[in-house]
Design a protein around this motif. Structure first.
Motif, PDB file in Angstrom:
ATOM      1  N   ALA A 182      53.544  -7.172 -26.785  1.00  0.00           N
ATOM      2  CA  ALA A 182      52.525  -7.397 -27.811  1.00  0.00           C
ATOM      3  C   ALA A 182      53.232  -7.363 -29.162  1.00  0.00           C
ATOM      4  O   ALA A 182      54.469  -7.375 -29.239  1.00  0.00           O
ATOM      5  N   CYS A 183      52.465  -7.272 -30.223  1.00  0.00           N
ATOM      6  CA  CYS A 183      53.019  -7.373 -31.582  1.00  0.00           C
ATOM      7  C   CYS A 183      54.084  -6.307 -31.852  1.00  0.00           C
ATOM      8  O   CYS A 183      55.136  -6.589 -32.421  1.00  0.00           O
ATOM      9  N   GLU A 184      53.786  -5.066 -31.451  1.00  0.00           N
ATOM     10  CA  GLU A 184      54.706  -3.972 -31.761  1.00  0.00           C
ATOM     11  C   GLU A 184      56.052  -4.135 -31.070  1.00  0.00           C
ATOM     12  O   GLU A 184      57.076  -3.645 -31.566  1.00  0.00           O
ATOM     13  N   THR A 185      56.097  -4.830 -29.941  1.00  0.00           N
ATOM     14  CA  THR A 185      57.341  -4.984 -29.195  1.00  0.00           C
ATOM     15  C   THR A 185      58.426  -5.624 -30.056  1.00  0.00           C
ATOM     16  O   THR A 185      59.595  -5.251 -29.970  1.00  0.00           O
ATOM     17  N   CYS A 186      58.049  -6.574 -30.878  1.00  0.00           N
ATOM     18  CA  CYS A 186      59.015  -7.252 -31.754  1.00  0.00           C
ATOM     19  C   CYS A 186      58.992  -6.707 -33.179  1.00  0.00           C
ATOM     20  O   CYS A 186      60.042  -6.526 -33.798  1.00  0.00           O
ATOM     21  N   HIS A 187      57.784  -6.476 -33.703  1.00  0.00           N
ATOM     22  CA  HIS A 187      57.672  -6.165 -35.137  1.00  0.00           C
ATOM     23  C   HIS A 187      58.084  -4.735 -35.469  1.00  0.00           C
ATOM     24  O   HIS A 187      58.723  -4.497 -36.499  1.00  0.00           O
TER      25      HIS A 187
END
Length: 367
Positions: A321-326
């Protein structure tokens, strides 16, 4: 003498109180001067509430998380070197590379994903072509996924793109992965339809009372993100409060994952209006759909390869999800691209000689 001392006592008390008050005031002033103020920046027209808040202490504390490793050295090309198919066995994804490119990328992968185990994390060192380790099969899938992101999802990742480091940052299991959240035991049996809400300590919802598993609803399943209805009364086509709560839960997660306010994408006076939103809202729209595809097309099959200790207590597989990269910033790695150093991950490599050959073929083709 005794009466004089009694009369002077209140004076001394008042003086001491004044001194104490002055001391406290000075102490508070010193503390406030030493405090770091929240930094704000405007990202839209004045009066529309389009501004962002940043905590300088938190930004400085997490700065090392967004650094990148030094690129692997590049050896001069060897035109007469044997092809990768002649040199290695069972190369299924990166067989468009030269031997030097392939070996350099493999060395980078060990730094990005398994710096302690090195090549042995995926390979049997006595039989490199073997697929006996599940980690090698997973890595093959993830390399395909990375190339797809960089070629088919440029509406979200732009030219910056992603590499394995974007998610892993030197860890075999990237931070920010997630599992379906069934809620605490017995929650579904409580009176009323809570959609598993009002549970403390759920990071994905920002520790709010919102539904705890909005990620499954929107980043695995393809439910529409809807907050506002288009009519005053519900007539069968409106948006219920429950739907809005699910959507707000997702928005809380996205805001925390990127370290931004709602106004990073939305005009606070017209949340639903696309014409008054920032360009980042369109980027996020594509990001939601990208993540859905990654979880359905790539992470679900990978989940079938994982051993039990990599699954949740309920047997669910990890998803992105978003947190995985950001990891707390609005641009992963603060917008630094690693693809200039590793163009092999942009997609299938097309050599200049192949382009020249194709051009010659087209020039001589019958019209």
């Amino acid at each position: 003498m005794h009466s004089l001392a009694l009369r002077s006592a209140p004076v001394r008390l008042r003086s001491a109180a004044r001194s104490l008050a002055i001391g406290l005031g000075l102490g508070i002033a010193v503390l406030m001067v030493g405090c770091d103020r929240t930094a704000s920046s405007q990202n839209g027209y004045r009066g529309t509430g389009l501004f962002q808040l940043k905590d300088p202490v938190a930004v400085a504390k997490n700065a090392s998380l967004h650094e990148i490793p030094e690129p692997e050295p590049v050896d001069p090309p060897e035109p007469d070197a044997p092809s990768i198919r002649e040199t290695f066995k069972n190369v299924q994804v990166l067989n468009d590379l030269t031997v030097l490119e392939f070996s350099r990328l493999m060395q980078a992968l060990s730094t990005w994903v398994a710096p302690e185990e090195g090549c042995d994390f995926c390979h049997n060192p006595r039989k490199l072509d073997s697929d006996e380790k599940y980690t090698k099969v997973v890595a093959r899938q993830m390399l395909q996924m990375t190339r797809q992101i960089n070629t088919e999802w440029t509406q979200h990742v732009g030219t910056v793109g992603v590499t394995c480091w974007t998610c892993h940052r030197g860890q075999a299991v990237p931070s920010g992965d997630w599992f379906a959240n069934p809620g605490s035991p017995g929650a579904a049996n409580n009176a009323g339809n809570r959609a598993v809400q009002n549970q403390a300590g759920v990071k994905a919802t920002g520790n709010s009372a919102l539904p705890v598993d909005a990620l499954s609803a929107f980043l695995l399943d393809s439910n529409e993100v809807r907050i506002q209805g288009t009519s005053a009364l519900r007539n069968g086509a409106g948006t219920s409060v429950k739907q809005a709560e699910w959507s707000y839960s997702l928005m809380m997660y996205m805001s925390n994952s990127l370290g931004v306010n709602c106004t990073f994408c939305h005009n606070s006076r017209a949340l639903a209006n696309w014409t008054e939103s920032t360009p980042q809202r369109a980027t996020a729209w594509h990001g939601i759909r990208m993540v859905r595809q990654l979880n359905q097309q790539w992470l679900k099959p990978v989940g079938e390869l994982l051993p039990p200790h990599r699954l949740s207590a309920q047997g669910d597989w990890p998803k992105v999800a978003c947190e995985t990269c950001h990891k707390g910033v609005n641009k992963p790695l603060n917008g630094i691209t690693m693809l200039d150093d590793y163009p092999e991950l942009r997609g299938v490599m097309v050599r200049p000689e192949a382009r020249a050959g194709e051009a010659a073929r087209l020039a001589t083709a019958p019209r």
